[in-house]
Design a protein around this motif. Structure first.
Motif, PDB file in Angstrom:
ATOM      1  N   LEU A 122       0.838  -1.206   0.000  1.00 13.90           N
ATOM      2  CA  LEU A 122       0.000   0.000   0.000  1.00 13.90           C
ATOM      3  C   LEU A 122       0.870   1.252   0.000  1.00 13.90           C
ATOM      4  N   ALA A 123       1.929   1.239   0.794  1.00  9.61           N
ATOM      5  CA  ALA A 123       2.845   2.383   0.815  1.00  9.61           C
ATOM      6  C   ALA A 123       3.454   2.621  -0.557  1.00  9.61           C
ATOM      7  N   GLY A 124       3.817   1.539  -1.250  1.00  9.64           N
ATOM      8  CA  GLY A 124       4.391   1.678  -2.585  1.00  9.64           C
ATOM      9  C   GLY A 124       3.426   2.305  -3.573  1.00  9.64           C
ATOM     10  N   ILE A 125       2.174   1.912  -3.493  1.00 11.57           N
ATOM     11  CA  ILE A 125       1.152   2.485  -4.375  1.00 11.57           C
ATOM     12  C   ILE A 125       1.005   3.982  -4.109  1.00 11.57           C
ATOM     13  N   LEU A 126       0.897   4.342  -2.836  1.00 11.86           N
ATOM     14  CA  LEU A 126       0.692   5.747  -2.481  1.00 11.86           C
ATOM     15  C   LEU A 126       1.928   6.595  -2.790  1.00 11.86           C
ATOM     16  N   VAL A 236      -3.268  10.408   3.540  1.00  9.32           N
ATOM     17  CA  VAL A 236      -4.397  10.384   2.593  1.00  9.32           C
ATOM     18  C   VAL A 236      -5.746  10.545   3.286  1.00  9.32           C
ATOM     19  N   ARG A 237      -5.686  10.712   4.619  1.00  6.53           N
ATOM     20  CA  ARG A 237      -6.918  10.896   5.401  1.00  6.53           C
ATOM     21  C   ARG A 237      -7.912   9.768   5.141  1.00  6.53           C
ATOM     22  N   GLY A 238      -7.397   8.567   5.238  1.00  2.47           N
ATOM     23  CA  GLY A 238      -8.234   7.388   5.059  1.00  2.47           C
ATOM     24  C   GLY A 238      -7.889   6.336   6.085  1.00  2.47           C
ATOM     25  N   ARG A 239      -8.722   5.309   6.171  1.00  4.47           N
ATOM     26  CA  ARG A 239      -8.501   4.219   7.109  1.00  4.47           C
ATOM     27  C   ARG A 239      -7.766   3.089   6.405  1.00  4.47           C
ATOM     28  N   LEU A 240      -6.856   2.458   7.119  1.00  4.35           N
ATOM     29  CA  LEU A 240      -5.973   1.468   6.518  1.00  4.35           C
ATOM     30  C   LEU A 240      -6.747   0.323   5.868  1.00  4.35           C
ATOM     31  N   ALA A 241      -7.737  -0.209   6.560  1.00  3.33           N
ATOM     32  CA  ALA A 241      -8.502  -1.329   6.002  1.00  3.33           C
ATOM     33  C   ALA A 241      -9.210  -0.919   4.715  1.00  3.33           C
ATOM     34  N   ASP A 242      -9.764   0.290   4.693  1.00  2.00           N
ATOM     35  CA  ASP A 242     -10.444   0.771   3.488  1.00  2.00           C
ATOM     36  C   ASP A 242      -9.458   0.949   2.338  1.00  2.00           C
ATOM     37  N   GLU A 246      -9.539  -0.851  -1.264  1.00  2.76           N
ATOM     38  CA  GLU A 246      -9.685  -0.059  -2.493  1.00  2.76           C
ATOM     39  C   GLU A 246      -8.512  -0.230  -3.450  1.00  2.76           C
ATOM     40  N   LEU A 247      -7.294  -0.295  -2.908  1.00  2.00           N
ATOM     41  CA  LEU A 247      -6.108  -0.223  -3.764  1.00  2.00           C
ATOM     42  C   LEU A 247      -5.424  -1.566  -4.001  1.00  2.00           C
ATOM     43  N   ILE A 248      -5.761  -2.581  -3.200  1.00  2.00           N
ATOM     44  CA  ILE A 248      -5.130  -3.889  -3.391  1.00  2.00           C
ATOM     45  C   ILE A 248      -6.150  -5.001  -3.536  1.00  2.00           C
ATOM     46  N   TRP A 249      -7.005  -5.190  -2.541  1.00  2.00           N
ATOM     47  CA  TRP A 249      -7.886  -6.366  -2.535  1.00  2.00           C
ATOM     48  C   TRP A 249      -8.873  -6.368  -3.710  1.00  2.00           C
TER      49      TRP A 249
END
Length: 395
Positions: A122-126, A236-242, A246-249
């Motif tokens: 997720l960090a890589g995507i962001l 990104v002002r978002g929650r980790l699970a969300d 959104e970006l991987i699962w």
């Protein structure tokens, strides 16, 4: 005792918050975290098909060299290593899919520190999107940490666990760093008289000690991933699970709803709280086996995946070299040998994703070992995965 009707193992009558993750209760608990801990869902999507490959691979006839150099039988090693799920993917196809201990397709299983590798993806995507510059410090993302030991640690140092913050990872000590984290996330009751912080955010803010200058050497500390997760949420002002959803699962075509255990404030336990199905963990492994691509799309940037495979042995201290003499740690993945193509996502009590991109091979092992760390058993499983990969590459 197994329920003869369902094949499932019933909840232990003596299970408590103090003992749920220890043997033998972990045999049930790792598949039922959301039954006794608060969790946040990670939604799946239209699943990416996983098609069976008929290779003729017979684990009962396959032998390999174990940690001592003896030849052992692959099937016997699986039988003797508290296996809950075992999956082999080669060229994106299912070669082996094995469920035990009441686990079945669609069941989720706690992955422990395999979670770290998902958070790093997720960090890589962001980072690729410009939302997470790696040279920015923790305090730049989370100003409330301006007075704590992590204040001037960079995102890059968190990813490679090279901060100098004092936070010991001693599984046997209930009031060591990791013991205090267990209390903060709500995974363990606090000992009588204990007044340590009761959330991850407060625990991070309370840390003051340093063991060495930042960036000097690798030291495995789960707190690095928790701080990384908090920085991601702030960026990104978002929650980790969300964000994982959104970006991987969803993009990778996960077919089952996963979840993250959360602390009392609802923050996802980034260092070890992910529960996911065997097949979806295989799909995640395919992303790294196929240069960041899965389900017909680029999910993790190709450059990020390539950099994850390149470790710096000069940062890898002697205490980690006993079973990884040429090893390294990069972007929350283990590299057993920097001269080999394999990276590993590893979790205590026997969780593993083994990825060999040169052979387009992914192996997933979900387990409930009797002890948190067993180097011999881990080496045996790495050797088994490598033997299977070599066997399949010749077919």
């Amino acid at each position: 005792m197994r329920d003869p009707e369902s094949g499932r193992v019933p909840r232990p009558e003596d299970l408590t918050l103090a003992n749920w993750d220890r043997a033998p209760r972990n045999r049930w608990a790792y598949q039922h975290v959301s039954d006794f801990l608060p969790t946040a869902p990670i939604a799946g999507a239209e699943p990416m098909p996983l098609i069976a490959a008929h290779t003729g691979l017979d684990l009962t006839a396959l032998t390999f060299a174990d940690h001592s150099g003896d030849r052992v039988n692959a099937a016997a090693v699986l039988d003797g290593s508290w296996t809950d799920g075992f999956l082999i993917l080669h060229r994106g196809r299912v070669v082996v899919e094995d469920y035990r201990n009441g686990m079945r397709p669609g069941s989720v299983h706690l992955t422990q520190s395999v979670s770290k590798s998902v958070v790093a993806a997720l960090a890589g995507i962001l980072h690729h999107r410009g939302s997470l510059p790696l040279d920015r410090t923790v305090a730049a993302y989370v100003p409330e940490f301006s007075d704590c030991a992590y204040r001037d640690v960079t995102i890059s140092q968190l990813l490679d666990m090279t901060s100098g913050v004092h936070f010991p990872e001693d599984m046997a000590d209930p009031v060591s760093g990791i013991g205090l984290m267990d209390i903060a996330v709500g995974w363990k009751p606090a000992p009588a008289g204990n007044t340590s912080p009761r959330t991850v955010r407060k625990l991070v803010g309370s840390l003051r000690g340093l063991s060495r200058p930042h960036g000097q050497e690798f030291e495995y500390r789960s707190m690095e991933t928790e701080v990384l997760g908090l920085c991601i949420e702030a960026a990104v002002r978002g929650r980790l699970a969300d964000l994982v959803s959104e970006l991987i699962w969803r993009p990778m075509g996960a077919e089952d709803e996963a979840n993250f255990a959360v602390d009392p404030e609802g923050y996802a336990v980034a260092d070890g709280g992910l529960s996911a199905s065997l097949r979806d963990l295989g799909r995640f492994g395919l992303i790294y086996a196929q240069d960041g691509c899965a389900n017909g799309r680029q999910i993790v940037p190709e450059q990020w995946v390539a950099h994850t495979r390149i470790g710096d042995t000069s940062l890898f201290p002697e205490r980690y070299r006993a079973d990884r003499p040429n090893g390294a740690y990069r972007n929350q993945f283990w590299i057993a040998d920097v001269d080999a193509p394999v990276i590993l996502a590893l979790g205590v009590y026997g969780q593993m994703i083994y990825i060999d991109h040169q052979r387009d091979f992914v192996g997933v092992k979900l387990s409930t070992w009797p002890e948190a760390i067993n180097p011999d058993m881990r080496i045996d499983m790495q050797n088994l995965m490598g033997t299977i990969a070599a066997n399949l590459s010749s077919i």
